[in-house]
Design a protein around this motif. Structure first.
Motif, PDB file in Angstrom:
ATOM      1  N   VAL A   1       0.863  -1.193   0.000  1.00 37.85           N
ATOM      2  CA  VAL A   1       0.000   0.000   0.000  1.00 37.85           C
ATOM      3  C   VAL A   1       0.891   1.232   0.000  1.00 37.85           C
ATOM      4  O   VAL A   1       1.609   1.486   0.977  1.00 37.85           O
ATOM      5  N   PRO A   2       0.888   2.029  -1.078  1.00 36.25           N
ATOM      6  CA  PRO A   2       1.770   3.210  -1.121  1.00 36.25           C
ATOM      7  C   PRO A   2       1.356   4.267  -0.103  1.00 36.25           C
ATOM      8  O   PRO A   2       0.169   4.473   0.157  1.00 36.25           O
ATOM      9  N   LEU A   3       2.364   4.933   0.454  1.00 34.93           N
ATOM     10  CA  LEU A   3       2.162   6.000   1.435  1.00 34.93           C
ATOM     11  C   LEU A   3       2.723   7.302   0.890  1.00 34.93           C
ATOM     12  O   LEU A   3       3.831   7.330   0.363  1.00 34.93           O
ATOM     13  N   TRP A   4       1.959   8.356   1.026  1.00 35.05           N
ATOM     14  CA  TRP A   4       2.464   9.699   0.755  1.00 35.05           C
ATOM     15  C   TRP A   4       2.399  10.504   2.042  1.00 35.05           C
ATOM     16  O   TRP A   4       1.543  10.253   2.903  1.00 35.05           O
ATOM     17  N   ASN A   5       3.275  11.466   2.174  1.00 30.14           N
ATOM     18  CA  ASN A   5       3.323  12.312   3.365  1.00 30.14           C
ATOM     19  C   ASN A   5       3.150  13.770   2.974  1.00 30.14           C
ATOM     20  O   ASN A   5       3.632  14.208   1.919  1.00 30.14           O
ATOM     21  N   ILE A   6       2.469  14.523   3.834  1.00 30.91           N
ATOM     22  CA  ILE A   6       2.266  15.956   3.623  1.00 30.91           C
ATOM     23  C   ILE A   6       2.773  16.687   4.856  1.00 30.91           C
ATOM     24  O   ILE A   6       2.485  16.296   5.993  1.00 30.91           O
ATOM     25  N   GLU A   7       3.529  17.744   4.638  1.00 29.21           N
ATOM     26  CA  GLU A   7       4.203  18.443   5.730  1.00 29.21           C
ATOM     27  C   GLU A   7       3.317  19.453   6.448  1.00 29.21           C
ATOM     28  O   GLU A   7       3.557  19.757   7.618  1.00 29.21           O
ATOM     29  N   GLU A   8       2.322  19.998   5.783  1.00 29.06           N
ATOM     30  CA  GLU A   8       1.454  20.982   6.436  1.00 29.06           C
ATOM     31  C   GLU A   8       0.039  20.836   5.907  1.00 29.06           C
ATOM     32  O   GLU A   8      -0.171  20.650   4.703  1.00 29.06           O
ATOM     33  N   ASN A   9      -0.908  20.938   6.798  1.00 30.42           N
ATOM     34  CA  ASN A   9      -2.304  20.664   6.471  1.00 30.42           C
ATOM     35  C   ASN A   9      -2.980  21.883   5.825  1.00 30.42           C
ATOM     36  O   ASN A   9      -3.956  22.428   6.335  1.00 30.42           O
ATOM     37  N   THR A  10      -2.442  22.308   4.691  1.00 34.34           N
ATOM     38  CA  THR A  10      -3.006  23.434   3.942  1.00 34.34           C
ATOM     39  C   THR A  10      -3.142  23.035   2.481  1.00 34.34           C
ATOM     40  O   THR A  10      -2.453  22.139   1.990  1.00 34.34           O
ATOM     41  N   PHE A  11      -4.028  23.718   1.768  1.00 30.47           N
ATOM     42  CA  PHE A  11      -4.241  23.430   0.350  1.00 30.47           C
ATOM     43  C   PHE A  11      -2.950  23.605  -0.437  1.00 30.47           C
ATOM     44  O   PHE A  11      -2.612  22.791  -1.302  1.00 30.47           O
ATOM     45  N   GLU A  12      -2.204  24.669  -0.118  1.00 33.56           N
ATOM     46  CA  GLU A  12      -0.999  24.980  -0.887  1.00 33.56           C
ATOM     47  C   GLU A  12       0.054  23.892  -0.762  1.00 33.56           C
ATOM     48  O   GLU A  12       0.739  23.549  -1.729  1.00 33.56           O
ATOM     49  N   VAL A  13       0.206  23.334   0.434  1.00 34.92           N
ATOM     50  CA  VAL A  13       1.220  22.297   0.647  1.00 34.92           C
ATOM     51  C   VAL A  13       0.702  20.932   0.194  1.00 34.92           C
ATOM     52  O   VAL A  13       1.461  20.110  -0.312  1.00 34.92           O
ATOM     53  N   CYS A  14      -0.585  20.701   0.366  1.00 38.02           N
ATOM     54  CA  CYS A  14      -1.164  19.422  -0.071  1.00 38.02           C
ATOM     55  C   CYS A  14      -1.154  19.272  -1.590  1.00 38.02           C
ATOM     56  O   CYS A  14      -0.930  18.171  -2.116  1.00 38.02           O
ATOM     57  N   SER A  15      -1.413  20.355  -2.309  1.00 38.87           N
ATOM     58  CA  SER A  15      -1.671  20.283  -3.751  1.00 38.87           C
ATOM     59  C   SER A  15      -0.589  19.557  -4.553  1.00 38.87           C
ATOM     60  O   SER A  15      -0.916  18.677  -5.361  1.00 38.87           O
ATOM     61  N   PRO A  16       0.714  19.883  -4.384  1.00 34.33           N
ATOM     62  CA  PRO A  16       1.721  19.195  -5.201  1.00 34.33           C
ATOM     63  C   PRO A  16       1.719  17.682  -4.996  1.00 34.33           C
ATOM     64  O   PRO A  16       1.937  16.923  -5.951  1.00 34.33           O
ATOM     65  N   VAL A  17       1.478  17.243  -3.776  1.00 39.99           N
ATOM     66  CA  VAL A  17       1.462  15.814  -3.485  1.00 39.99           C
ATOM     67  C   VAL A  17       0.246  15.153  -4.127  1.00 39.99           C
ATOM     68  O   VAL A  17       0.348  14.096  -4.767  1.00 39.99           O
ATOM     69  N   ILE A  18      -0.910  15.782  -3.987  1.00 38.07           N
ATOM     70  CA  ILE A  18      -2.142  15.228  -4.564  1.00 38.07           C
ATOM     71  C   ILE A  18      -2.046  15.204  -6.087  1.00 38.07           C
ATOM     72  O   ILE A  18      -2.471  14.239  -6.741  1.00 38.07           O
ATOM     73  N   GLU A  19      -1.482  16.253  -6.675  1.00 42.86           N
ATOM     74  CA  GLU A  19      -1.333  16.288  -8.135  1.00 42.86           C
ATOM     75  C   GLU A  19      -0.445  15.147  -8.620  1.00 42.86           C
ATOM     76  O   GLU A  19      -0.727  14.515  -9.648  1.00 42.86           O
ATOM     77  N   GLU A  20       0.634  14.883  -7.872  1.00 43.87           N
ATOM     78  CA  GLU A  20       1.518  13.768  -8.221  1.00 43.87           C
ATOM     79  C   GLU A  20       0.752  12.448  -8.245  1.00 43.87           C
ATOM     80  O   GLU A  20       0.961  11.599  -9.132  1.00 43.87           O
ATOM     81  N   ILE A  21      -0.147  12.260  -7.282  1.00 42.20           N
ATOM     82  CA  ILE A  21      -0.918  11.021  -7.198  1.00 42.20           C
ATOM     83  C   ILE A  21      -1.939  10.932  -8.324  1.00 42.20           C
ATOM     84  O   ILE A  21      -2.050   9.917  -9.028  1.00 42.20           O
TER      85      ILE A  21
END
Length: 350
Positions: free
Chosen positions: A234-254
């Motif tokens: 099961v792949p895991l991704w991590n996000i450093e701060e609970n904001t749209f701006e910080v989440c977005s690059p990780v979600i876009e990658e997925i």
């Protein structure tokens, strides 16, 4: 030569109203001790006569107490006041402090941490909220004063938690009832090293006593293993701060992975992560829940007002703040408290 008028004192006001000085003091510092009508009468007359309240500095020198409670925040003040979960928690703390004549002092743990120890010396007690960027900050707080931890543990100190592991096991079981092909987990500040992206074997996961997201991950893993999914698969991704701006690059990658690799179920550790995924999925023409199902955690209002409504776990952050404040004021036993949560089923993962 004219002289300035004499400043009215607590004794003057008590004599004017025909009440004791203790009653006047309670009107300003312990409003729960008086009827609303009497307190309103005292405060109204005090305002008319120009009396602004007992001298806080003199009281502090006399009693050794400032009636100030500090909340040490894991994040910056700006983030904490804008974040729905943190602001609800602070609202609960403030409600109890207001009712018992105490002042709230906010100390940021992530930014300007060097300022905290000096400011902290005036506080009668401390509520430490969230994952601290460094535990060294806690060592600078006056050790003899009461302290309550919230959402993580400090050895020998009372703590307030919600049932993170059980709640995530329950919501993952719900999500897995319709078996996915490619489930994935998006964590929030789970790694010891900074990581805003996919977690690899090179990363160190923080222990459960340091971060609630480790407990949440364990709950997800329990449900996944029940359905035959191995942890390492099961792949895991991590996000450093609970904001749209910080989440977005990780979600876009997925979401921009090829169709055969893109997850069809996202187990998100916060509503902000899940709502970011929902927005970015819609922008890409992905249908929720037909192409992508997702769940969150927190139960913030935004997730329940939009369509599709978010499937999530609701925690009562206001009550969490109330309990922490009651403990620090001695109104509740200083113990380990575990609050229950509520599973909210929405259209994002029916």
């Amino acid at each position: 030569m004219s002289t300035s008028p004499r400043r009215i004192t607590l004794k003057d006001l008590a004599r004017e109203l025909g009440v004791s000085t203790a009653t006047i003091s309670n009107a300003f510092n312990r409003p729960d001790q008086l009827s609303p009508a009497l307190r309103e009468r005292i405060l109204g007359e005090a305002k008319r006569l120009g009396y602004t309240g007992p001298d806080a500095k003199a009281r502090s020198l006399r009693t050794g107490r400032s009636r100030i409670i500090a909340v040490v925040l894991a994040e910056s003040l700006t983030y904490s006041l804008n974040d729905a979960v943190a602001s609800e928690f602070l609202s609960g703390v403030a409600e109890i402090l207001d009712a018992h004549g105490h002042t709230l002092l906010l100390l940021p743990g992530r930014e300007h941490a060097s300022q905290a120890p000096g400011s902290a010396n005036i506080a009668d007690g401390f509520i430490v909220y969230g994952l601290m960027p460094t535990l060294a900050l806690l060592g600078d707080l006056p050790a003899q004063r009461p302290l309550v931890a919230v959402d993580f543990d400090i050895e020998g100190r009372p703590a307030v938690h919600v049932d993170n592991q059980a709640a995530c096991r329950a919501i993952a079981r719900h999500a897995l009832a319709a078996p996915p092909q490619r489930p994935a987990v998006i964590n929030l500040r789970l790694t010891a090293e900074p990581c805003n992206g996919r977690i690899s074997a090179a990363h160190t996961l923080l222990p459960g006593n340091r971060t609630i997201t480790r407990s949440r991950l364990d709950g997800f893993y329990q449900a996944l293993e029940e359905q035959g999914f191995a942890r390492q698969a099961v792949p895991l991704w991590n996000i450093e701060e609970n904001t749209f701006e910080v989440c977005s690059p990780v979600i876009e990658e997925i979401l921009d992975l090829p169709d055969a690799e893109r997850p069809d179920l996202l187990l998100c550790m916060s509503d902000r992560i899940a709502l970011t995924a929902l927005t970015l999925a819609e922008q890409r023409g992905l249908r929720v829940p037909e192409d992508l199902r997702l769940v969150g955690f927190d139960g913030i209002a935004e997730g329940q007002y939009r369509a599709p409504r978010l499937t999530t776990v609701r925690q009562d952050s206001v009550e969490k703040g109330r309990i922490a404040a009651q403990m620090i004021l001695g109104l509740a036993p200083p113990e380990q408290r575990l609050l229950t949560t509520q599973l909210l089923i929405g259209e994002s993962c029916p």
